[in-house]
Design a protein around this motif. Sequence first.
Motif, PDB file in Angstrom:
ATOM      1  N   TYR A  56       5.145   4.902  -6.003  1.00 22.75           N
ATOM      2  CA  TYR A  56       4.527   4.567  -4.580  1.00 22.75           C
ATOM      3  C   TYR A  56       3.262   5.085  -4.545  1.00 22.75           C
ATOM      4  O   TYR A  56       2.733   6.296  -4.950  1.00 22.75           O
ATOM      5  CB  TYR A  56       5.964   5.374  -4.232  1.00 22.75           C
ATOM      6  CG  TYR A  56       7.289   5.529  -4.038  1.00 22.75           C
ATOM      7  CD1 TYR A  56       8.298   5.268  -4.763  1.00 22.75           C
ATOM      8  CD2 TYR A  56       7.751   4.953  -3.043  1.00 22.75           C
ATOM      9  CE1 TYR A  56       9.367   4.372  -4.988  1.00 22.75           C
ATOM     10  CE2 TYR A  56       8.477   4.063  -2.912  1.00 22.75           C
ATOM     11  CZ  TYR A  56      10.133   4.090  -4.100  1.00 22.75           C
ATOM     12  OH  TYR A  56      11.025   3.670  -3.835  1.00 22.75           O
ATOM     13  N   ARG A  57       2.569   5.504  -3.045  1.00 27.25           N
ATOM     14  CA  ARG A  57       1.228   5.891  -3.071  1.00 27.25           C
ATOM     15  C   ARG A  57       1.571   5.962  -1.290  1.00 27.25           C
ATOM     16  O   ARG A  57       2.268   5.367  -1.240  1.00 27.25           O
ATOM     17  CB  ARG A  57       0.439   5.232  -2.867  1.00 27.25           C
ATOM     18  CG  ARG A  57       0.111   3.509  -2.865  1.00 27.25           C
ATOM     19  CD  ARG A  57      -0.935   2.651  -3.153  1.00 27.25           C
ATOM     20  NE  ARG A  57      -1.230   1.256  -2.386  1.00 27.25           N
ATOM     21  CZ  ARG A  57      -1.606   0.066  -3.046  1.00 27.25           C
ATOM     22  NH1 ARG A  57      -2.133   0.191  -4.314  1.00 27.25           N
ATOM     23  NH2 ARG A  57      -1.525  -0.966  -2.828  1.00 27.25           N
ATOM     24  N   PRO A  58       0.382   6.903  -1.194  1.00 28.26           N
ATOM     25  CA  PRO A  58       0.863   6.880   0.694  1.00 28.26           C
ATOM     26  C   PRO A  58      -0.061   6.077   0.932  1.00 28.26           C
ATOM     27  O   PRO A  58      -0.731   5.020   0.731  1.00 28.26           O
ATOM     28  CB  PRO A  58      -0.158   7.678   1.148  1.00 28.26           C
ATOM     29  CG  PRO A  58      -0.215   8.326  -0.400  1.00 28.26           C
ATOM     30  CD  PRO A  58      -0.031   7.705  -1.773  1.00 28.26           C
ATOM     31  N   SER A  59       0.582   5.210   2.395  1.00 27.03           N
ATOM     32  CA  SER A  59      -0.075   4.222   3.781  1.00 27.03           C
ATOM     33  C   SER A  59      -0.353   4.744   4.743  1.00 27.03           C
ATOM     34  O   SER A  59       0.379   5.408   5.393  1.00 27.03           O
ATOM     35  CB  SER A  59       0.345   3.372   3.040  1.00 27.03           C
ATOM     36  OG  SER A  59       1.787   2.958   3.400  1.00 27.03           O
ATOM     37  N   GLU A  90       4.199   7.747   5.208  1.00 25.08           N
ATOM     38  CA  GLU A  90       4.363   9.625   3.881  1.00 25.08           C
ATOM     39  C   GLU A  90       3.958   8.483   2.424  1.00 25.08           C
ATOM     40  O   GLU A  90       3.586   8.560   1.784  1.00 25.08           O
ATOM     41  CB  GLU A  90       5.024  10.006   4.129  1.00 25.08           C
ATOM     42  CG  GLU A  90       5.330  10.774   2.672  1.00 25.08           C
ATOM     43  CD  GLU A  90       6.403  11.831   3.068  1.00 25.08           C
ATOM     44  OE1 GLU A  90       7.409  12.081   3.936  1.00 25.08           O
ATOM     45  OE2 GLU A  90       6.388  13.314   2.251  1.00 25.08           O
ATOM     46  N   ARG A  91       5.192   7.510   2.165  1.00 23.85           N
ATOM     47  CA  ARG A  91       5.090   6.916   0.764  1.00 23.85           C
ATOM     48  C   ARG A  91       5.589   5.756   0.681  1.00 23.85           C
ATOM     49  O   ARG A  91       6.295   5.572   1.534  1.00 23.85           O
ATOM     50  CB  ARG A  91       5.480   8.179  -0.622  1.00 23.85           C
ATOM     51  CG  ARG A  91       5.146   9.100  -0.720  1.00 23.85           C
ATOM     52  CD  ARG A  91       5.566   9.948  -1.776  1.00 23.85           C
ATOM     53  NE  ARG A  91       5.216  10.686  -2.035  1.00 23.85           N
ATOM     54  CZ  ARG A  91       6.065  12.072  -2.841  1.00 23.85           C
ATOM     55  NH1 ARG A  91       7.027  11.866  -3.566  1.00 23.85           N
ATOM     56  NH2 ARG A  91       4.905  13.451  -2.743  1.00 23.85           N
ATOM     57  N   GLU A  92       4.845   4.960   0.309  1.00 23.83           N
ATOM     58  CA  GLU A  92       5.037   3.072   0.176  1.00 23.83           C
ATOM     59  C   GLU A  92       5.134   2.264  -1.165  1.00 23.83           C
ATOM     60  O   GLU A  92       4.775   3.442  -1.738  1.00 23.83           O
ATOM     61  CB  GLU A  92       4.512   2.010   1.010  1.00 23.83           C
ATOM     62  CG  GLU A  92       2.543   2.093   0.303  1.00 23.83           C
ATOM     63  CD  GLU A  92       2.251   1.021   0.871  1.00 23.83           C
ATOM     64  OE1 GLU A  92       2.519   0.159   1.065  1.00 23.83           O
ATOM     65  OE2 GLU A  92       1.033   0.690   0.102  1.00 23.83           O
ATOM     66  N   TYR A 137      -0.706   8.282  -6.929  1.00 22.61           N
ATOM     67  CA  TYR A 137       0.585   7.472  -7.070  1.00 22.61           C
ATOM     68  C   TYR A 137       1.223   8.709  -7.666  1.00 22.61           C
ATOM     69  O   TYR A 137       1.429   9.365  -8.670  1.00 22.61           O
ATOM     70  CB  TYR A 137      -0.190   6.813  -7.901  1.00 22.61           C
ATOM     71  CG  TYR A 137      -0.904   5.300  -7.921  1.00 22.61           C
ATOM     72  CD1 TYR A 137      -1.859   5.681  -7.605  1.00 22.61           C
ATOM     73  CD2 TYR A 137       0.093   4.099  -7.677  1.00 22.61           C
ATOM     74  CE1 TYR A 137      -2.777   3.921  -6.582  1.00 22.61           C
ATOM     75  CE2 TYR A 137      -1.325   3.137  -6.666  1.00 22.61           C
ATOM     76  CZ  TYR A 137      -2.550   3.334  -6.640  1.00 22.61           C
ATOM     77  OH  TYR A 137      -3.065   2.029  -5.893  1.00 22.61           O
ATOM     78  N   TYR A 138       2.890   8.621  -6.682  1.00 19.89           N
ATOM     79  CA  TYR A 138       3.489   9.388  -7.106  1.00 19.89           C
ATOM     80  C   TYR A 138       4.506   8.154  -8.346  1.00 19.89           C
ATOM     81  O   TYR A 138       5.435   7.845  -7.512  1.00 19.89           O
ATOM     82  CB  TYR A 138       4.091  10.122  -5.695  1.00 19.89           C
ATOM     83  CG  TYR A 138       3.461  10.754  -5.200  1.00 19.89           C
ATOM     84  CD1 TYR A 138       2.328   9.820  -4.382  1.00 19.89           C
ATOM     85  CD2 TYR A 138       2.627  11.987  -5.653  1.00 19.89           C
ATOM     86  CE1 TYR A 138       1.412  11.120  -3.598  1.00 19.89           C
ATOM     87  CE2 TYR A 138       3.200  12.677  -5.225  1.00 19.89           C
ATOM     88  CZ  TYR A 138       1.236  11.971  -4.052  1.00 19.89           C
ATOM     89  OH  TYR A 138       0.863  13.518  -3.630  1.00 19.89           O
ATOM     90  N   ASN A 179       8.956   7.604  -9.112  1.00 22.17           N
ATOM     91  CA  ASN A 179       9.838   8.341  -8.515  1.00 22.17           C
ATOM     92  C   ASN A 179      11.240   7.699  -9.666  1.00 22.17           C
ATOM     93  O   ASN A 179      11.027   6.480 -10.152  1.00 22.17           O
ATOM     94  CB  ASN A 179      10.113   8.054  -7.172  1.00 22.17           C
ATOM     95  CG  ASN A 179      11.159   7.763  -6.572  1.00 22.17           C
ATOM     96  OD1 ASN A 179      12.228   7.169  -6.481  1.00 22.17           O
ATOM     97  ND2 ASN A 179      11.489   9.041  -5.942  1.00 22.17           N
ATOM     98  N   TRP A 188      10.739  12.766  -7.814  1.00 20.25           N
ATOM     99  CA  TRP A 188       9.766  12.987  -7.717  1.00 20.25           C
ATOM    100  C   TRP A 188       9.001  13.375  -8.302  1.00 20.25           C
ATOM    101  O   TRP A 188       8.938  14.570  -9.212  1.00 20.25           O
ATOM    102  CB  TRP A 188       9.055  13.089  -5.728  1.00 20.25           C
ATOM    103  CG  TRP A 188       9.426  12.328  -5.342  1.00 20.25           C
ATOM    104  CD1 TRP A 188      10.771  12.666  -4.406  1.00 20.25           C
ATOM    105  CD2 TRP A 188       9.399  10.394  -4.924  1.00 20.25           C
ATOM    106  NE1 TRP A 188      11.072  11.572  -3.676  1.00 20.25           N
ATOM    107  CE2 TRP A 188      10.073  10.624  -3.371  1.00 20.25           C
ATOM    108  CE3 TRP A 188       8.116  10.347  -5.059  1.00 20.25           C
ATOM    109  CZ2 TRP A 188      10.175   8.949  -3.492  1.00 20.25           C
ATOM    110  CZ3 TRP A 188       8.015   9.242  -4.194  1.00 20.25           C
ATOM    111  CH2 TRP A 188       8.343   8.447  -3.408  1.00 20.25           C
ATOM    112  N   GLY A 236       2.354  13.184  -8.863  1.00 15.20           N
ATOM    113  CA  GLY A 236       1.147  12.728  -8.414  1.00 15.20           C
ATOM    114  C   GLY A 236       0.251  12.458  -9.593  1.00 15.20           C
ATOM    115  O   GLY A 236      -0.543  13.640  -9.693  1.00 15.20           O
TER     116      GLY A 236
END
Length: 120
Positions: free
Chosen positions: A37-40, A44-46, A93-94, A96, A110, A113
């Motif tokens: 996932y990443r912020p967009s 918060e995270r997409e 980049y996270y 999950n 999670w 990052g």
Amino acid sequence: QVQLVESGGVSVQPGGSLRLSCAASGSIRRSNAMGWYRPSPGHERELVARITYSGRTDYADSVKGRFTISRDNAKNTMYLQMNSLKPEDTAVYYCNADVLLRAGYERNYWGQGTQVTVSS
């Protein structure tokens, strides 16, 4: 206790490639679905990409054809091969994961990052 540890985030030029890794460790019976996932803007995270235990994958439209997610179930490790990188891929980049614990129940975790920067 379970930990997800990401690695591989670096600075690259547009058009470059890199591979992220996420290793799960701890009281794990099995890592089920895993994802990146990443912020967009507005989120918060997409979702960037996701892979089930059996290997079924799903990608965000923005990365289809450029990123490839994979996993090594024996190592409880997931990878993200990122090709043809664009400046808009710059993000933290996270990792999950849905983890089936040795105790017999599932929990979601999670990672901390890893920073990917795409710039000339």
